[in-house]
Design a protein around this motif. Sequence first.
Motif, PDB file in Angstrom:
ATOM      1  N   UNK A  38      -4.416  -3.518  -0.698  1.00 50.04           N
ATOM      2  CA  UNK A  38      -4.907  -4.794  -0.177  1.00 50.04           C
ATOM      3  C   UNK A  38      -6.409  -4.930  -0.374  1.00 50.04           C
ATOM      4  N   UNK A  39      -7.140  -3.873  -0.091  1.00 53.05           N
ATOM      5  CA  UNK A  39      -8.599  -3.912  -0.275  1.00 53.05           C
ATOM      6  C   UNK A  39      -8.949  -4.023  -1.757  1.00 53.05           C
ATOM      7  N   UNK A  40      -8.184  -3.329  -2.598  1.00 54.84           N
ATOM      8  CA  UNK A  40      -8.420  -3.388  -4.039  1.00 54.84           C
ATOM      9  C   UNK A  40      -8.267  -4.816  -4.551  1.00 54.84           C
ATOM     10  N   UNK A  41      -7.196  -5.491  -4.149  1.00 52.34           N
ATOM     11  CA  UNK A  41      -6.955  -6.857  -4.608  1.00 52.34           C
ATOM     12  C   UNK A  41      -8.055  -7.805  -4.130  1.00 52.34           C
ATOM     13  N   UNK A  42      -8.450  -7.660  -2.869  1.00 52.73           N
ATOM     14  CA  UNK A  42      -9.502  -8.525  -2.324  1.00 52.73           C
ATOM     15  C   UNK A  42     -10.822  -8.297  -3.047  1.00 52.73           C
ATOM     16  N   UNK A  43     -11.126  -7.038  -3.333  1.00 49.51           N
ATOM     17  CA  UNK A  43     -12.378  -6.723  -4.025  1.00 49.51           C
ATOM     18  C   UNK A  43     -12.368  -7.239  -5.457  1.00 49.51           C
TER      19      UNK A  43
END
Length: 254
Positions: A38-43
Amino acid sequence: MALQERKEMGDNNNSTGTDVSQNMTIYINNLNEKIKIDELKTSLHAVFSQFGKILEILAFKTLKHKGQAWVIFEDVQSASNAIRQMQSFPFYDKPMRIQYAKTKSDIIAKADGTFVPREKRRRHEEKGKKKKDQHDANQVGVGLTPAYGGAYGTTPSLLQIPYPGGVKSMVPEAPAPPNNILFIQNLPNETTPMMLQMLFQQYPGFKEVRMVEAKPGIAFVEYGDEMQSTGAMHGLQGFKILQQNSMLITYAKK
């Protein structure tokens, strides 16, 4: 995402990029495998949305697909600009390797009329739909609302209710004079210091990002001098980490 499409997209592992034609989907590898999906996609959305509208970002938890992602743009020019300008960009302390994806994603195939449903996908989606329908029926039966009520239901979460400090008073305050520290507002709650660092370190003189844990949605970014902070402010004013959040950047009060 269909299992078959995952397999076909995984073929990028063996591609050198020289035999791949320009298209709207870029393939990224050498990503930090410790970052949660989730953090990867947002970043990724935060750093790539500056090049154009993003239709979808794909990343998977499976061992075969770790350290990889696909970013699907609305047009080829956006994808080309992203590859040219972000090649070797330090993303979570690792230089990104970027090329055009070998396989057209389902979302693009559906848009241009070339999509052909796959039997595996149909069976997978039907199974998932049955589970979802059963889950929704159970939720209605016990009177529960969806987890993210403010976004998808009727009751907003506490984080979505404006707090007094986030609302401008009727009497406008005098803006702070230009200085080397920027005050960033209207950040989504998912924002991390690393996301902001990747955005603001593109501008000369970047020193550090400071976030206030007790006050989500704001941050301070320090530069070497006010000329450098002003350049970053003009470059990122209104930038959207998520579609519904436009950054508001001002000089910090000292």
